[in-house]
Scaffold this motif. Sequence first.
Motif, PDB file in Angstrom:
ATOM      1  N   ARG A  20     -38.246 -59.225  75.732  1.00  0.00           N
ATOM      2  CA  ARG A  20     -38.604 -57.882  76.211  1.00  0.00           C
ATOM      3  C   ARG A  20     -37.463 -57.314  77.060  1.00  0.00           C
ATOM      4  O   ARG A  20     -37.137 -56.124  76.979  1.00  0.00           O
ATOM      5  N   ASP A  22     -34.319 -58.171  76.727  1.00  0.00           N
ATOM      6  CA  ASP A  22     -33.238 -57.864  75.786  1.00  0.00           C
ATOM      7  C   ASP A  22     -33.415 -56.464  75.206  1.00  0.00           C
ATOM      8  O   ASP A  22     -32.448 -55.707  75.068  1.00  0.00           O
ATOM      9  N   LEU A  23     -34.653 -56.134  74.872  1.00  0.00           N
ATOM     10  CA  LEU A  23     -34.932 -54.809  74.307  1.00  0.00           C
ATOM     11  C   LEU A  23     -34.707 -53.719  75.342  1.00  0.00           C
ATOM     12  O   LEU A  23     -34.120 -52.677  75.044  1.00  0.00           O
ATOM     13  N   TYR A  28     -30.727 -54.678  71.455  1.00  0.00           N
ATOM     14  CA  TYR A  28     -31.138 -54.385  70.092  1.00  0.00           C
ATOM     15  C   TYR A  28     -31.629 -52.942  70.049  1.00  0.00           C
ATOM     16  O   TYR A  28     -32.387 -52.519  70.918  1.00  0.00           O
ATOM     17  N   ARG A  29     -31.193 -52.215  69.040  1.00  0.00           N
ATOM     18  CA  ARG A  29     -31.594 -50.819  68.883  1.00  0.00           C
ATOM     19  C   ARG A  29     -32.841 -50.719  68.018  1.00  0.00           C
ATOM     20  O   ARG A  29     -33.126 -51.622  67.228  1.00  0.00           O
ATOM     21  N   LEU A  34     -34.267 -58.640  64.447  1.00  0.00           N
ATOM     22  CA  LEU A  34     -34.084 -59.677  65.456  1.00  0.00           C
ATOM     23  C   LEU A  34     -33.582 -60.954  64.791  1.00  0.00           C
ATOM     24  O   LEU A  34     -33.719 -61.134  63.577  1.00  0.00           O
ATOM     25  N   LEU A  63     -43.764 -53.340  70.419  1.00  0.00           N
ATOM     26  CA  LEU A  63     -42.319 -53.384  70.612  1.00  0.00           C
ATOM     27  C   LEU A  63     -41.584 -53.907  69.390  1.00  0.00           C
ATOM     28  O   LEU A  63     -40.414 -53.582  69.164  1.00  0.00           O
ATOM     29  N   VAL A  64     -42.267 -54.733  68.624  1.00  0.00           N
ATOM     30  CA  VAL A  64     -41.662 -55.378  67.454  1.00  0.00           C
ATOM     31  C   VAL A  64     -42.613 -55.236  66.278  1.00  0.00           C
ATOM     32  O   VAL A  64     -43.838 -55.200  66.459  1.00  0.00           O
ATOM     33  N   VAL A  74     -37.069 -54.429  65.623  1.00  0.00           N
ATOM     34  CA  VAL A  74     -37.396 -53.655  66.811  1.00  0.00           C
ATOM     35  C   VAL A  74     -38.102 -52.379  66.377  1.00  0.00           C
ATOM     36  O   VAL A  74     -37.600 -51.645  65.514  1.00  0.00           O
TER      37      VAL A  74
END
Length: 240
Positions: A20, A22-23, A28-29, A34, A63-64, A74
Amino acid sequence: MRDSAPGKTPIWKAIADTLRSDLAEGRYRPGDKLPTEALLAERFGVNRHTVRHSLSALVDEGLVRTRRGAGAFVAAIPTDYPIGKRVRFYDNLVAAGRAPEKRILHLTERAATEGEARALGIEAGAPVCAFHGLSLADGQPIAVFESLFPLSRLPHITATLQQEHSVTAALQEVGVTDYTRASTRLTAVRATAAQALHLQVNEGDPLLRSSGVNVDTQGVAVEYGRTWFAGDRVTLTLEG
């Protein structure tokens, strides 16, 4: 990363917290894939079942998203997409701060079905141009569509669409200077296998189908369109 001691944060939750972060930090866009479960398991020193538990939590939070056989991606922030009397794909996405793109999937001429003919005000079996395409925002697919044009009224539309992917520009080229939406119908449906492939979702995932008729300044139908939106990537707003 070992199993947590009693009273400590569960390992799967700690991994979810890390991903989370990292996002949130932009590593990650939206739309990025991932790392695989195997790579994440190696990164955190756990088994793949634990990683899967962590990803499931991020999926539940929106989120994913996962696609069977393709991995985890993502989730994009939903694009605001107004539907009113003047529906314009390019303008709508630019206004939402997104980069619009259309790709032709199939362009052909065929006979209109009874329902299509009724929508366009032509005879059943009359020739139409069928324009199948993929709509993208910032490079991510958000919808597949089929637009039908009556060839009796727009005899050169097929050749024009081959050169000009924009429906608005193509219609202008063949003499339709302006058009407005006469009717719109929204329906919740499930993604077919082909739609899932193009939209990078799972077969059976929820889609929003918009069906509408566009008319010229004289009120004559020039397009009957059906669009299948990925349900988690757009927010449809009905305008008066």
